[in-house]
Write a protein that holds these residues in place. Structure first.
Motif, PDB file in Angstrom:
ATOM      1  N   THR A 212     -22.099  40.836 118.259  1.00 12.48           N
ATOM      2  CA  THR A 212     -21.831  40.595 116.834  1.00 12.48           C
ATOM      3  C   THR A 212     -20.380  40.166 116.622  1.00 12.48           C
ATOM      4  O   THR A 212     -20.095  39.195 115.898  1.00 12.48           O
ATOM      5  CB  THR A 212     -22.088  41.888 116.021  1.00 12.48           C
ATOM      6  OG1 THR A 212     -23.403  42.341 116.315  1.00 12.48           O
ATOM      7  CG2 THR A 212     -21.940  41.629 114.529  1.00 12.48           C
ATOM      8  N   GLN A 213     -19.476  40.862 117.279  1.00 12.63           N
ATOM      9  CA  GLN A 213     -18.059  40.536 117.105  1.00 12.63           C
ATOM     10  C   GLN A 213     -17.723  39.211 117.791  1.00 12.63           C
ATOM     11  O   GLN A 213     -16.949  38.406 117.269  1.00 12.63           O
ATOM     12  CB  GLN A 213     -17.189  41.678 117.641  1.00 12.63           C
ATOM     13  CG  GLN A 213     -17.439  42.972 116.873  1.00 12.63           C
ATOM     14  CD  GLN A 213     -16.346  44.013 117.048  1.00 12.63           C
ATOM     15  OE1 GLN A 213     -15.268  43.729 117.555  1.00 12.63           O
ATOM     16  NE2 GLN A 213     -16.615  45.235 116.618  1.00 12.63           N
ATOM     17  N   GLU A 214     -18.331  39.005 118.967  1.00 13.36           N
ATOM     18  CA  GLU A 214     -18.147  37.715 119.650  1.00 13.36           C
ATOM     19  C   GLU A 214     -18.556  36.558 118.746  1.00 13.36           C
ATOM     20  O   GLU A 214     -17.837  35.570 118.586  1.00 13.36           O
ATOM     21  CB  GLU A 214     -19.040  37.657 120.904  1.00 13.36           C
ATOM     22  CG  GLU A 214     -18.313  37.823 122.209  1.00 13.36           C
ATOM     23  CD  GLU A 214     -19.251  37.531 123.378  1.00 13.36           C
ATOM     24  OE1 GLU A 214     -19.894  36.467 123.393  1.00 13.36           O
ATOM     25  OE2 GLU A 214     -19.325  38.372 124.281  1.00 13.36           O
ATOM     26  N   THR A 215     -19.750  36.699 118.159  1.00 13.00           N
ATOM     27  CA  THR A 215     -20.283  35.629 117.311  1.00 13.00           C
ATOM     28  C   THR A 215     -19.428  35.433 116.064  1.00 13.00           C
ATOM     29  O   THR A 215     -19.206  34.297 115.625  1.00 13.00           O
ATOM     30  CB  THR A 215     -21.731  35.956 116.894  1.00 13.00           C
ATOM     31  OG1 THR A 215     -22.485  36.224 118.073  1.00 13.00           O
ATOM     32  CG2 THR A 215     -22.365  34.795 116.153  1.00 13.00           C
ATOM     33  N   ALA A 216     -18.941  36.531 115.504  1.00 16.24           N
ATOM     34  CA  ALA A 216     -18.112  36.426 114.299  1.00 16.24           C
ATOM     35  C   ALA A 216     -16.855  35.608 114.594  1.00 16.24           C
ATOM     36  O   ALA A 216     -16.463  34.729 113.816  1.00 16.24           O
ATOM     37  CB  ALA A 216     -17.739  37.828 113.805  1.00 16.24           C
ATOM     38  N   LEU A 217     -16.233  35.880 115.722  1.00 15.85           N
ATOM     39  CA  LEU A 217     -15.003  35.164 116.057  1.00 15.85           C
ATOM     40  C   LEU A 217     -15.302  33.706 116.400  1.00 15.85           C
ATOM     41  O   LEU A 217     -14.544  32.798 116.061  1.00 15.85           O
ATOM     42  CB  LEU A 217     -14.276  35.855 117.207  1.00 15.85           C
ATOM     43  CG  LEU A 217     -13.693  37.227 116.828  1.00 15.85           C
ATOM     44  CD1 LEU A 217     -13.035  37.880 118.033  1.00 15.85           C
ATOM     45  CD2 LEU A 217     -12.693  37.089 115.682  1.00 15.85           C
ATOM     46  N   ASP A 218     -16.432  33.490 117.075  1.00 21.62           N
ATOM     47  CA  ASP A 218     -16.866  32.118 117.376  1.00 21.62           C
ATOM     48  C   ASP A 218     -17.031  31.330 116.072  1.00 21.62           C
ATOM     49  O   ASP A 218     -16.560  30.197 115.941  1.00 21.62           O
ATOM     50  CB  ASP A 218     -18.196  32.195 118.149  1.00 21.62           C
ATOM     51  CG  ASP A 218     -18.677  30.849 118.621  1.00 21.62           C
ATOM     52  OD1 ASP A 218     -19.111  30.045 117.759  1.00 21.62           O
ATOM     53  OD2 ASP A 218     -18.618  30.574 119.831  1.00 21.62           O
ATOM     54  N   THR A 219     -17.692  31.957 115.113  1.00 22.96           N
ATOM     55  CA  THR A 219     -17.942  31.301 113.829  1.00 22.96           C
ATOM     56  C   THR A 219     -16.627  30.999 113.114  1.00 22.96           C
ATOM     57  O   THR A 219     -16.434  29.892 112.578  1.00 22.96           O
ATOM     58  CB  THR A 219     -18.826  32.209 112.941  1.00 22.96           C
ATOM     59  OG1 THR A 219     -20.028  32.499 113.653  1.00 22.96           O
ATOM     60  CG2 THR A 219     -19.156  31.521 111.622  1.00 22.96           C
ATOM     61  N   TYR A 220     -15.740  31.992 113.088  1.00 23.10           N
ATOM     62  CA  TYR A 220     -14.425  31.773 112.472  1.00 23.10           C
ATOM     63  C   TYR A 220     -13.749  30.539 113.082  1.00 23.10           C
ATOM     64  O   TYR A 220     -13.310  29.628 112.380  1.00 23.10           O
ATOM     65  CB  TYR A 220     -13.532  33.006 112.678  1.00 23.10           C
ATOM     66  CG  TYR A 220     -12.082  32.739 112.345  1.00 23.10           C
ATOM     67  CD1 TYR A 220     -11.605  32.829 111.038  1.00 23.10           C
ATOM     68  CD2 TYR A 220     -11.175  32.366 113.355  1.00 23.10           C
ATOM     69  CE1 TYR A 220     -10.281  32.547 110.731  1.00 23.10           C
ATOM     70  CE2 TYR A 220      -9.846  32.084 113.055  1.00 23.10           C
ATOM     71  CZ  TYR A 220      -9.411  32.179 111.743  1.00 23.10           C
ATOM     72  OH  TYR A 220      -8.102  31.880 111.445  1.00 23.10           O
ATOM     73  N   GLY A 221     -13.699  30.503 114.409  1.00 24.72           N
ATOM     74  CA  GLY A 221     -13.009  29.400 115.086  1.00 24.72           C
ATOM     75  C   GLY A 221     -13.683  28.057 114.820  1.00 24.72           C
ATOM     76  O   GLY A 221     -13.028  27.046 114.571  1.00 24.72           O
ATOM     77  N   ARG A 222     -15.014  28.072 114.852  1.00 23.37           N
ATOM     78  CA  ARG A 222     -15.770  26.835 114.662  1.00 23.37           C
ATOM     79  C   ARG A 222     -15.491  26.233 113.281  1.00 23.37           C
ATOM     80  O   ARG A 222     -15.164  25.047 113.162  1.00 23.37           O
ATOM     81  CB  ARG A 222     -17.262  27.130 114.829  1.00 23.37           C
ATOM     82  CG  ARG A 222     -18.173  25.904 114.767  1.00 23.37           C
ATOM     83  CD  ARG A 222     -19.608  26.302 115.127  1.00 23.37           C
ATOM     84  NE  ARG A 222     -19.656  27.121 116.329  1.00 23.37           N
ATOM     85  CZ  ARG A 222     -19.655  26.631 117.567  1.00 23.37           C
ATOM     86  NH1 ARG A 222     -19.636  25.324 117.751  1.00 23.37           N
ATOM     87  NH2 ARG A 222     -19.680  27.435 118.606  1.00 23.37           N
ATOM     88  N   TYR A 223     -15.578  27.061 112.239  1.00 28.61           N
ATOM     89  CA  TYR A 223     -15.413  26.524 110.884  1.00 28.61           C
ATOM     90  C   TYR A 223     -13.957  26.192 110.604  1.00 28.61           C
ATOM     91  O   TYR A 223     -13.661  25.239 109.877  1.00 28.61           O
ATOM     92  CB  TYR A 223     -16.016  27.478 109.856  1.00 28.61           C
ATOM     93  CG  TYR A 223     -17.529  27.493 109.924  1.00 28.61           C
ATOM     94  CD1 TYR A 223     -18.244  26.312 110.151  1.00 28.61           C
ATOM     95  CD2 TYR A 223     -18.260  28.660 109.761  1.00 28.61           C
ATOM     96  CE1 TYR A 223     -19.629  26.301 110.228  1.00 28.61           C
ATOM     97  CE2 TYR A 223     -19.650  28.656 109.829  1.00 28.61           C
ATOM     98  CZ  TYR A 223     -20.327  27.472 110.070  1.00 28.61           C
ATOM     99  OH  TYR A 223     -21.696  27.468 110.147  1.00 28.61           O
ATOM    100  N   LEU A 224     -13.048  26.958 111.173  1.00 29.87           N
ATOM    101  CA  LEU A 224     -11.631  26.587 111.041  1.00 29.87           C
ATOM    102  C   LEU A 224     -11.405  25.209 111.665  1.00 29.87           C
ATOM    103  O   LEU A 224     -10.705  24.349 111.099  1.00 29.87           O
ATOM    104  CB  LEU A 224     -10.747  27.636 111.736  1.00 29.87           C
ATOM    105  CG  LEU A 224      -9.252  27.285 111.848  1.00 29.87           C
ATOM    106  CD1 LEU A 224      -8.631  27.101 110.459  1.00 29.87           C
ATOM    107  CD2 LEU A 224      -8.498  28.379 112.614  1.00 29.87           C
TER     108      LEU A 224
END
Lengths: 341, 341
Positions: B208-220
Motif C-alpha cells: 500500500t505504501q509502495e503504491t502510494a509513493l509510486d502514484t505520488y511520483g507518477r502524477y508529479l
C-alpha cells in the motif's frame, strides 16, 4: 564416459575444417529455449521495437555468446534451466551494443544486410538499443542472481568504456598494440568472458572454475576480433558480411595497421598517417595498404597473435574433464582462427 | 511531533511562491552523500567519460529524482544509508536518458547550456549514456535488492518504450490526448514513480505504501511535463533553459497542440498540420501558434490538467503522517504547477 570418449575420437578424426557444428549440436535443445525467450522478450506494444530488434536478431547472427553460456554449462554438467534467461540477456546486451555501434560507426552493412540505422534511422536504433539493454536486466532480475547481475552490469560498463576509449583513439595512428588489445579486451572480449563465467555462477562452482571459463571466453573473444581485423583486408563482402576494406576506408586503427606502421619505412608511415586521417579511400589506396600489410608480415603476425590467444583459451579449460563439451569449445576456438585460411 | 507540527504551521504561513527549498533543506545532508556517490562513480580511466558526464551532471540540474527518493525515505522515517547508492543510480539512469534524448531530438541547448552532443558529438553522447546506464545497474547490485533492481530495470524498459513510441508519434497531428499521456507517463513519469517507490522497498514497507509513493511520483512527473509543455510556448530561454518555441519548431505534438487542434477551425487545423509537418518555423508562425493556443484555451487547460494530476499526487500521500516531509513533498507539487504563473 563412453559417449564422451567416442565423441572425442570423432573430433580427432575430423576430416573437414574446424566448425561451430559440434557446439551447435551440443546446445541445440537449449538454444531452442533461449531463442524462445529472445523472441518473447523482444516484443513490445510499440511495433517498431520488435520490427527493428527482429531485423538484427533474426539477421543471421551466430548467437555465439548465448551458445557459449550453454556450452560452458554443458561442460560443467549443469542440468537446470536458469541459464536460458541469462543467455538471452547476454544476447540482448550484445544486440544493444551492435545497434549503438552501427550508429557510432555510421555503418551501412552488417552480416551482408542493411543496418537498422540505415533503415529506421539513428534515433530508433539508439532507443531500441536502450530498450533491449533494459530488457536484459529485467531477464537477469528474473533469474534472481545478484552475482550474475554484478558480472553482466560490470561487463556492460567495461564495454561502454571500451567503446568510448576506441572513439578517443579513433584516427590515432600512434595507438600502441597494448592500447589496442585493451580496447578489444573491453569492446569484444569482456562479454565473451562474462557469457562463459556466468555458467559457473549458475552451476555454483568455485572461483577457480569461474576464472577458467572467464579466461577461455576472454581469449576466444580476442582471437575472434584479431581474425576479423585480418579478414577485413583479405576477404570480400560475401565472406564477412561487410565490405572488404571497411576498416581501412573508415580510418580504423586495428592490429594489422599498428604492426605495418611500426615496421614501415618513412614513406610507408606517411601513407598510413594519411590513410588513418581519412585521405586515402580509393581502391588503389586499399590495394597499396593490403600490399604493405602483406610485405611487413602484419597480417600473418596478427593471425599469429590470434593463434596465441586461441591456444591460451584452449589451455584455460584444460582443468575440466575431456568430453564432448570440451571438444566443442576447443573446436570453436579452432574455428575462430581457421576462418582466416 | 512538535518539530513536525511547527514546520507544518510554517509551511501554511508561507508568504512567497511555492518552492523546492523545503525539500532541499529536508534532504540536504543525504544529497551530499548522493552527490559524493555520483561524483565517485562517474569516474573512469577514459577521461572523456567524466568530462562529458560531468558537463551534464554538474550542469545545474535540480536532481529532482534522487531528491524524491530521499524525501520519500524521510517521509517513511527510514534511518539507514542504502538509499544513497540507489538515488545515485536513479540520477544516472536519468542522465543517460537525457544524453540519448538530446541525440534523438538533435537538441543544441539544455538548461541554458550547449548539449553534450553539440560539444562532443552524437557518438560520444550515446556511448557515455550507455556507460552511465551500466554504472547505475552496478550501483543497484551493490545495494543488493533484487526488488529495487526489478523496479528500476522495469522503469528503464518503459522509458525506452515511451521514447520509441514518441518517435513513432513524431509529427503525427492525430496523436490523441490519451496517447500523449501514455507517452509522457512512460518517458517522464515512470522514473519519478520508481524514484519514489524504491524508498518504500528500502524501508521495507507494505505494498500500500509502495503504491502510494509510486502514484505520488507518477502524477508529479506528469504535472511537471505538462507545465513544461505549456511553458515552451510562454517562456523565454532564460526561464526554461531552452529556447521558447523549441517544441513548435521541432514539430512536437504536445498537449497544448492536441487541444488547440481538436478545438480549432478547419483553417486552424490546416495551420497545425503544416506546423507539425515542419513547414511553419518562422517567428510569425510561432506567434500565430501562441495566439491560437491562447484563444482556444489550450494553454490554460493544459495547466488545468497539470493541476488535476498535481492534486492526485498530493492526495496519494495523505495516508502518511503530517509533518515536515509530507509538507515538502506537497510543496514540490505546488512548485511544479506554480512555475507556469
Amino acid at each position: 564416459m563412453t559417449a564422451a570418449a567416442s565423441d572425442n575420437v570423432q573430433s580427432l578424426r575430423r576430416s573437414g575444417p574446424p566448425s561451430l557444428d559440434p557446439m551447435m549440436a551440443l546446445v541445440a535443445d537449449g538454444m531452442n529455449q533461449v531463442n524462445a525467450v529472445i523472441l518473447d522478450r523482444m516484443q513490445s506494444r510499440i511495433p517498431l521495437i520488435p520490427e527493428l530488434a527482429g531485423h538484427l536478431i533474426a539477421g543471421g547472427g551466430k548467437r555465439m555468446r548465448p551458445m557459449l553460456t550453454l556450452a560452458c554449462s554443458e561442460l560443467l554438467g549443469y542440468a537446470g534451466t536458469r541459464h536460458y534467461k541469462l543467455a538471452a540477456a547476454v544476447e540482448f546486451i550484445h544486440t544493444a551494443t551492435l545497434l549503438h555501434d552501427d550508429v557510432v560507426d555510421g555503418s551501412g552493412l552488417r552480416r551482408g544486410r542493411k543496418t537498422a540505422n540505415i533503415i529506421w534511422g539513428n534515433s530508433a536504433s539508439v532507443l531500441v538499443g536502450d530498450f533491449l539493454f533494459s530488457r536484459s536486466f529485467e531477464l537477469m532480475v528474473e533469474a534472481e542472481s545478484l552475482k550474475v547481475l554484478k558480472i553482466l552490469s560490470g561487463a556492460s560498463a567495461i564495454i561502454a568504456e571500451g567503446e568510448v576509449n576506441q572513439l578517443s583513439a579513433q584516427r590515432r595512428i600512434d595507438t600502441s598494440e597494448e592500447q589496442y588489445l585493451d580496447i578489444i579486451g573491453a569492446k569484444t572480449a569482456a562479454l565473451f568472458a562474462a557469457a562463459c563465467r556466468i555458467s559457473a555462477v549458475v552451476a555454483e562452482r568455485d572461483e577457480t572454475q569461474e576464472t577458467a571459463l572467464d579466461t577461455y571466453g576472454r581469449y576466444l573473444g580476442i582471437a575472434f576480433q584479431l581474425v576479423d581485423d585480418a579478414l577485413d583486408y583479405e576477404s570480400d563482402g560475401a565472406t564477412m558480411g561487410k565490405d572488404a576494406g571497411d576498416d581501412f576506408r573508415d580510418g580504423k586503427v586495428t592490429l594489422p595497421v599498428i604492426l605495418a606502421y611500426a615496421r614501415g619505412s618513412d614513406e610507408d608511415r606517411a601513407f598510413w598517417k594519411a590513410a588513418i586521417a581519412g585521405h586515402k579511400i580509393s581502391d588503389d589506396d586499399l590495394a597499396r595498404a593490403t600490399g604493405l600489410l602483406r610485405r611487413t608480415g602484419a597480417i600473418s603476425d596478427t593471425l599469429a597473435r590470434a593463434r596465441h590467444y586461441g591456444q591460451r583459451a584452449i589451455d584455460a579449460i584444460a582443468i575440466f574433464p575431456q568430453g564432448r563439451a570440451r571438444d566443442a569449445l576447443t573446436e570453436a576456438v579452432e574455428f575462430a582462427i581457421a576462418r582466416a585460411y
